[in-house]
Structure formats: structure tokens, C-alpha cells
Design an enzyme around this catalytic site. Structure first.
Site, PDB file in Angstrom:
ATOM      1  N   HIS A 188      -0.897  10.803  -2.197  1.00 30.26           N
ATOM      2  CA  HIS A 188      -2.221  10.472  -1.673  1.00 30.26           C
ATOM      3  C   HIS A 188      -3.095  11.705  -1.442  1.00 30.26           C
ATOM      4  O   HIS A 188      -4.270  11.723  -1.794  1.00 30.26           O
ATOM      5  CB  HIS A 188      -2.070   9.696  -0.359  1.00 30.26           C
ATOM      6  N   HIS A 225       0.835  -1.208   0.000  1.00 29.27           N
ATOM      7  CA  HIS A 225       0.000   0.000   0.000  1.00 29.27           C
ATOM      8  C   HIS A 225       0.869   1.258   0.000  1.00 29.27           C
ATOM      9  O   HIS A 225       1.607   1.498   0.949  1.00 29.27           O
ATOM     10  CB  HIS A 225      -0.881  -0.037   1.250  1.00 29.27           C
TER      11      HIS A 225
HETATM   12  O1  G3P Z   1      -6.313   0.973  -2.417  1.00 30.02           O
HETATM   13  C1  G3P Z   1      -6.701   0.971  -1.107  1.00 30.02           C
HETATM   14  C2  G3P Z   1      -6.444   2.272  -0.396  1.00 30.02           C
HETATM   15  O2  G3P Z   1      -5.320   2.894  -0.968  1.00 30.02           O
HETATM   16  C3  G3P Z   1      -7.595   3.197  -0.451  1.00 30.02           C
HETATM   17  O3  G3P Z   1      -7.504   4.250   0.434  1.00 30.02           O
HETATM   18  O4  G3P Z   1      -6.979   6.476   1.212  1.00 30.02           O
HETATM   19  O5  G3P Z   1      -5.220   4.723   1.286  1.00 30.02           O
HETATM   20  O6  G3P Z   1      -5.916   5.690  -0.894  1.00 30.02           O
HETATM   21  P1  G3P Z   1      -6.346   5.324   0.502  1.00 30.02           P
HETATM   22 MG    MG Z   2      -4.732   4.460  -2.263  1.00 31.53          MG
END
Ligand code: G3P
Ligand code: MG
Length: 249
Positions: free
Chosen positions: A60, A18
Site C-alpha cells: 500500500h 481489503h
Molecule cells: O480500494 C479501496 C481502498 O483500498 C482505497 O484506499 O488507501 O486503502 O488503498 P487505500
Molecule cells: Mg487499496
């Protein structure tokens, strides 16, 4: 017995780092992607948005405040400003000088590192149009190394629909924190056959229904395998985690 009924964890190809291996390196940087590859991950998840001049970057938030040495909203920056932004030192001085990557730089690094990517399209108010955002992302991804596999995810169904119109070569994943009542209609309207769901909203009942309808489900963002232990046998496909080593050992 079906394959899913025997599984007690994800296969290697179903562990996605992630924002890269963001537990041990600054999120959404090449350093985090390299760390993911070093841990044995085959996939990274990364977030994409546009600067004010339309440059696609990997980040992000709508601002650089949290994850860099600078402050300001993406819409106020151009490609020339990227030279002045340090996206590593905030995490640890060892990463000082780590750039905030353009999508072009990230795509090139994926090829060099032998990684595949789940590209999450982030929609922000400063973007001129959804069309510009999705087209820009697709253009960069088309230039990837031949071995690099790509899937596209978004909380925005319209972004996935537009991507489907532009390019049918990507797996499309609808992101939800919780499953809405009309989840099947939303998926059909894109069309998409994958859900990426906040792991706290997983249930055996939903997974069994998803499996019945041929829908894949991956869980985010889980850093402790005990959180997902009861779901693999019910058909959970994969995990998106800050700590791929927790799922790969
Ligand atoms: O792809 C899963 C996750 O990345 C979604 O939430 O806020 O971490 O981009 P976020
Ligand atoms: Mg994400």
C-alpha cells in the site's frame, strides 16, 4: 420490484477483502489472501506499485516501514532485496517470514486460492512513467489463471485511461474519498462505469443518480455492516472490507 430494492446486504461476490483479510492477517500478503478465501470471500482488493528496478509488488505505502521488518522507500529496492524483507512479523509473530509479494506471486496465489482480484494501481513519485506502471501491471495480469477475474481501480484517472487503451477486458473503477462535482465527466473520459467511494461519503441521492446512469458503486473501507445498512436498497453494489466475515455471515 427491482433486485436492488429487495437487498439488505451484498451478495457473496460483492464482498471484497481489503488488502486481503487484513483484520486478521498482515495486509497485502499471500497469508491475507488465504485468510480471505478461508472466510469465504470470492474477491480480494490489493495495492500494486513498482520497486526501483520496475518489479511490480503488492504493497500500500510508498515505503516498507509500516508493514515490514525493514525500512526504506520502494524506489530504493530491487527484486533481489525482497528476500530480506519480512512482511508478516510486524502484524503478529505467527506470520514471521511472510514475504512481501511480487505481483507475479500474488497472481499465481489468486489462481491457487480460487480468488478474484480488484487490483488498485498506486502511482508514486519514484515511478519512471505511468506507462511503465500500467503496462507492467497488465502484463502480469494477462498471465493469470483462466478462472481469475480482475477489476482495476485507482485514485488516478490517467492510470485507468491508460489501462483502457491497453486492455478493454477489465472492469475499471474510479476511486474517490468524496464524489467530485464533475464525477460523470471524469468517468466518461476514462471511460469507466464504476465508482469505489469512501463509505462516509455515501448518500442515497448519489446512489440513486448513479443507478440512473448505470454506474456501479462500491463502498470502502467498512468493517461494520451497520454503516452500510441504509444504502443497499438505494443501489449500493458492494463493499470493500478488512473483515469479510462481518459481511459474509
Ligand atoms: O480500494 C479501496 C481502498 O483500498 C482505497 O484506499 O488507501 O486503502 O488503498 P487505500
Ligand atoms: Mg487499496
Amino acid at each position: 420490484m427491482k433486485e436492488s430494492e429487495r437487498r439488505s446486504g451484498p451478495s457473496r461476490s460483492e464482498v471484497q477483502a481489503h488488502r486481503g483479510a487484513s483484520a486478521i492477517a498482515p495486509e497485502n500478503t499471500i497469508a491475507a489472501f488465504r485468510a480471505a478465501a478461508e472466510q469465504g470471500a470470492e474477491w480480494v482488493e490489493l495495492d500494486v506499485a513498482l520497486l526501483g528496478d520496475g518489479t511490480a509488488v503488492v504493497i500500500h505505502d510508498v515505503s516498507v516501514d509500516r508493514c515490514s521488518s525493514s525500512t526504506g522507500n520502494l524506489g530504493d529496492f530491487t527484486a533481489a532485496d525482497l528476500e530480506t524483507i519480512d512482511a508478516g512479523a510486524w502484524f503478529d509473530p505467527r506470520f514471521r517470514g511472510e514475504p512481501l509479494p511480487t505481483l507475479a506471486a500474488a497472481v499465481s496465489a489468486l489462481g491457487e486460492l480460487g480468488l478474484n482480484a480488484n487490483v488498485e494501481i498506486k502511482q508514486h513519485p519514484h515511478h519512471k512513467s505511468l506507462d511503465q506502471l500500467v503496462k507492467t501491471v497488465d502484463e502480469h495480469l494477462r498471465a493469470r489463471a483462466p478462472q481469475t477475474e480482475i477489476m482495476i481501480s485507482s485514485f488516478d484517472a490517467a492510470a485507468l485511461k491508460r489501462m483502457h487503451e491497453l486492455n478493454q477486458g477489465y472492469e475499471l473503477a474510479m476511486l474517490w474519498s468524496k464524489v467530485p462535482d464533475d464525477w460523470r465527466e471524469v468517468l466518461q473520459s476514462i471511460p469507466a462505469t464504476t465508482v469505489h467511494l469512501g463509505y462516509k461519503s455515501l448518500s442515497i441521492g448519489f446512489l440513486e443518480e448513479a443507478v440512473r446512469h448505470g454506474i456501479k458503486v462500491r463502498a470502502w473501507t467498512s468493517n461494520d455492516p451497520r454503516q452500510l445498512a441504509s444504502f443497499w436498497h438505494a443501489g449500493l453494489t458492494g463493499v470493500i472490507t478488512d473483515d469479510p466475515s462481518a459481511y459474509l455471515s
